[in-house]
Design a protein around this motif. Structure first.
Motif, PDB file in Angstrom:
ATOM      1  N   MET A  58       0.892  -1.128   0.120  1.00  0.00           N
ATOM      2  CA  MET A  58       0.247   0.080   0.036  1.00  0.00           C
ATOM      3  C   MET A  58       0.790   1.129  -0.030  1.00  0.00           C
ATOM      4  O   MET A  58       0.676   2.261  -0.611  1.00  0.00           O
ATOM      5  N   SER A  62       0.424   4.137  -2.872  1.00  0.00           N
ATOM      6  CA  SER A  62       0.236   5.456  -2.529  1.00  0.00           C
ATOM      7  C   SER A  62       1.244   6.537  -3.151  1.00  0.00           C
ATOM      8  O   SER A  62       0.648   7.542  -3.642  1.00  0.00           O
ATOM      9  N   ARG A  63       2.436   6.048  -3.014  1.00  0.00           N
ATOM     10  CA  ARG A  63       3.472   6.877  -3.633  1.00  0.00           C
ATOM     11  C   ARG A  63       3.105   6.947  -5.036  1.00  0.00           C
ATOM     12  O   ARG A  63       3.308   8.149  -5.658  1.00  0.00           O
ATOM     13  N   LEU A  67      -1.557   9.910  -3.525  1.00  0.00           N
ATOM     14  CA  LEU A  67      -2.536   9.722  -2.764  1.00  0.00           C
ATOM     15  C   LEU A  67      -2.147   9.052  -1.470  1.00  0.00           C
ATOM     16  O   LEU A  67      -1.262   8.260  -1.331  1.00  0.00           O
ATOM     17  N   SER A  68      -2.961   9.439  -0.325  1.00  0.00           N
ATOM     18  CA  SER A  68      -2.745   8.859   0.962  1.00  0.00           C
ATOM     19  C   SER A  68      -3.466   7.322   0.830  1.00  0.00           C
ATOM     20  O   SER A  68      -4.266   7.122  -0.089  1.00  0.00           O
ATOM     21  N   THR A  69      -2.959   6.529   1.628  1.00  0.00           N
ATOM     22  CA  THR A  69      -3.439   5.280   1.664  1.00  0.00           C
ATOM     23  C   THR A  69      -4.967   4.873   1.809  1.00  0.00           C
ATOM     24  O   THR A  69      -5.641   4.383   1.030  1.00  0.00           O
ATOM     25  N   SER A  70      -5.579   6.065   2.671  1.00  0.00           N
ATOM     26  CA  SER A  70      -6.867   6.000   2.827  1.00  0.00           C
ATOM     27  C   SER A  70      -7.738   6.714   1.544  1.00  0.00           C
ATOM     28  O   SER A  70      -8.592   5.952   1.094  1.00  0.00           O
ATOM     29  N   GLN A  71      -7.080   7.748   0.815  1.00  0.00           N
ATOM     30  CA  GLN A  71      -7.620   8.456  -0.159  1.00  0.00           C
ATOM     31  C   GLN A  71      -7.598   7.313  -1.430  1.00  0.00           C
ATOM     32  O   GLN A  71      -8.696   6.949  -2.154  1.00  0.00           O
ATOM     33  N   LEU A  72      -6.547   6.463  -1.622  1.00  0.00           N
ATOM     34  CA  LEU A  72      -6.612   5.301  -2.450  1.00  0.00           C
ATOM     35  C   LEU A  72      -7.484   4.278  -2.308  1.00  0.00           C
ATOM     36  O   LEU A  72      -8.126   3.669  -3.247  1.00  0.00           O
ATOM     37  N   THR A  73      -7.415   3.908  -1.069  1.00  0.00           N
ATOM     38  CA  THR A  73      -8.573   2.774  -0.763  1.00  0.00           C
ATOM     39  C   THR A  73      -9.912   3.161  -1.202  1.00  0.00           C
ATOM     40  O   THR A  73     -10.596   2.326  -1.565  1.00  0.00           O
TER      41      THR A  73
END
Length: 146
Positions: A58, A62-63, A67-73
């Protein structure tokens, strides 16, 4: 004449069962919404498809998506109804199924080619997503008249 009708009926029954089975397999990874997924999601899915065997994380995703991991999820859940790692598992199962159909490799070799170094884990994932084990899948695919 009776045996001919029975044979034909069995053939149609088998074809119907095969088509229902194949219908379950097609489109395992399709967007849920009618809208096109965000560019970042499309980039990640394309990267997954190019290199299934890579040890994805993750943090790396994300990198890559910036995006942040929460935004990507959230973006993946919106587009596909699953997290990035769940989608990766589905893509790996699709790749595993393709290799089982098109090669004579062992389940272990096919699993390693799509990024799973444990054949038991690959079998569990295929059973969870497709409802059958890799061996059952290969047997069904090879016995199919198509």
């Amino acid at each position: 004449m009776r045996s001919r009708i029975t044979t034909v009926q069995r053939g149609f029954t088998l074809r119907g069962a095969s088509l229902r089975f194949l219908d379950r397999l097609t489109g395992v990874v399709t967007p849920t919404a009618l809208a096109i997924p965000r560019r970042e999601v499309r980039v990640i899915v394309a990267a997954f498809r190019r290199d299934l065997a890579r040890p994805w994380s993750m943090a790396r995703l994300s990198r890559q998506a910036n995006l942040s991991t929460s935004q990507l999820t959230r973006a993946f859940n919106s587009a596909y109804g699953v997290s990035p790692m769940r989608l990766l598992a589905r893509l790996r199962v699709e790749g595993l199924a393709e290799l089982l159909q098109t090669t004579n490799w062992t389940v272990q070799e096919c699993a390693a080619a799509v990024g799973w170094h444990d054949a038991d884990h690959a079998a569990k994932m295929m059973k969870h997503i497709y409802g059958i084990t890799p061996s059952e899948f290969r047997k069904a695919a090879r016995s199919s008249p198509w």
